[in-house]
Design a protein around this motif. Sequence first.
Motif, short mmCIF file in Angstrom:
data_model
loop_
_atom_site.label_atom_id
_atom_site.label_comp_id
_atom_site.label_asym_id
_atom_site.label_seq_id
_atom_site.Cartn_x
_atom_site.Cartn_y
_atom_site.Cartn_z
N LEU A 231 -13.80 12.03 105.84
CA LEU A 231 -13.98 11.47 104.50
C LEU A 231 -15.40 10.92 104.35
CD1 LEU A 231 -10.57 9.57 104.07
CD2 LEU A 231 -11.15 11.89 103.36
N TYR B 87 -21.88 14.15 99.00
CA TYR B 87 -21.90 13.99 97.54
C TYR B 87 -22.94 12.96 97.11
CZ TYR B 87 -17.49 16.58 96.96
OH TYR B 87 -16.54 17.55 96.93
N PRO C 78 -13.57 6.13 100.10
CA PRO C 78 -12.66 7.26 100.29
C PRO C 78 -11.39 7.09 99.45
CG PRO C 78 -12.49 5.74 102.13
CD PRO C 78 -13.58 5.21 101.24
N TYR C 79 -10.62 8.16 99.32
CA TYR C 79 -9.39 8.07 98.52
C TYR C 79 -8.41 7.04 99.11
CZ TYR C 79 -6.25 10.50 101.72
OH TYR C 79 -5.46 10.81 102.81
N GLU D 40 -9.28 11.31 110.23
CA GLU D 40 -9.47 11.65 108.82
C GLU D 40 -10.67 10.90 108.25
OE1 GLU D 40 -6.67 9.94 106.04
OE2 GLU D 40 -6.78 11.70 104.74
N CYS E 158 -16.55 9.55 95.80
CA CYS E 158 -15.35 9.58 96.62
C CYS E 158 -15.43 10.87 97.47
CB CYS E 158 -14.14 9.61 95.68
SG CYS E 158 -12.53 9.52 96.46
N ASP E 159 -14.60 10.97 98.48
CA ASP E 159 -14.56 12.24 99.24
C ASP E 159 -14.02 13.38 98.38
OD1 ASP E 159 -12.15 10.38 99.79
OD2 ASP E 159 -11.37 12.41 100.00
N LYS E 160 -13.35 13.04 97.28
CA LYS E 160 -12.79 14.08 96.40
C LYS E 160 -13.79 14.53 95.35
CE LYS E 160 -8.46 13.31 97.86
NZ LYS E 160 -8.03 14.14 98.98
N GLY E 161 -14.98 13.93 95.34
CA GLY E 161 -15.98 14.33 94.36
C GLY E 161 -16.64 13.12 93.74
N LEU F 94 -5.39 12.51 90.97
CA LEU F 94 -5.88 12.96 92.28
C LEU F 94 -4.74 13.50 93.14
CD1 LEU F 94 -8.58 10.52 93.69
CD2 LEU F 94 -8.84 12.80 92.78
N LYS G 209 -17.91 13.69 103.80
CA LYS G 209 -17.88 14.24 102.44
C LYS G 209 -18.57 13.31 101.45
CE LYS G 209 -13.82 17.11 102.92
NZ LYS G 209 -12.38 17.09 102.91
#
Length: 340
Positions: free
Chosen positions: A126, A133, A261-262, A122, A322-325, A340, A129
């Motif tokens: 991550l 960004y 990362p998250y 994972e 972050c990998d989420k944005g 999140l 990503k």
Amino acid sequence: MRDLDSLGIRFKDGELYILDQQLLPHNEDLILVKDVDHMVEIIQMLKVRGAPAIGISAGLALAKFSKGIDERDKVRAMALKLRASRPTAVNLMVVIDRMLAHLKEENFHQFFEEEAVKAFEEDVELCDKMAEYGAELIQDGDGILTHCNTGRLVTAGVGTALGVIFKAHEQGKKIHVYVDETRPLLQGARLTAWELEQAGIPYSIITDSMAAHMMKTGKVQKIFIGSDRVALNGDFANKIGTYSLSVLAKYHNIPFYPVAPYTTIDFECETGDGIPIEEREAYEVRGVRGSFGDVCWAPANAPVRNPAFDVSPVDNVTAFICDKGVFTQEMLKNGALKNL
Ligand code: MRU
């Protein structure tokens, strides 16, 4: 368990190996991990270090060394020993807790292996990503300042903040990286410089005290740094010296971006005040140790303070990558991480 390979962590033919980060850049020695106590020592001595890498290597060690042990109390004790090996980077707790959640299952060994492999695999995604960004924010010609080491050595993938820098370079952007040496343990001068050199990215090492001058004289357009634990309000802990960079960045109006990362977000921690700060041994400040030997320049028993991390407030953060944005300061203050 199947083979896994990153710059700093290798799992091959059932054995776990760690690239000794204390001996880099002059010696590239692989340590064969013997047991859980050995893994704890390797983590505490910073032979493996950096938030994701600590969690991943502890997870692999737990899966490997608990194999064949059916007494759950024994396995839990091993897990808790690893979990307590360093206090600030939350990825360690995240990986071990994910594994411990399976301890009640009949075939928990199988779950342990799956979780450990997942943590590794994972992390590669991550990192990719975050790099995508973050690189969007870098312009051709930028001077970038970074602190500590946040590259391939501290993740299973391309890194956090350094991953962003690698990506911008890959995209053909001409950048120059100012690398804080990062006292007391010199992760910048020893490790980040080594990684940048291997990648062919132009860089200059500066002592930590030169950062303000570089900002004032217009050499630095952006700052990208990692994190060891992000609180829900956007405050975050990172290597000691990051807080002063955040203050300087704000003063000089330079964008300041933590990258993590998250798995580095502590969903139990509301603000930076709740982040535990590791205090390390005095010899690290009285001198320096490495492949070159052991030097002590201070009086042998000089009193020392050695907090290994500090907390930067969300007020000083331009955006959290972050990998989420990408979460701007405003989004962070509006509770973006809580949802999140
Ligand atoms: O004490 P260390 O070397 O483990 O500290 C590492 C850092 O502070 C990194 O900047 C941090 O882990 C973020 S990069 C993954």
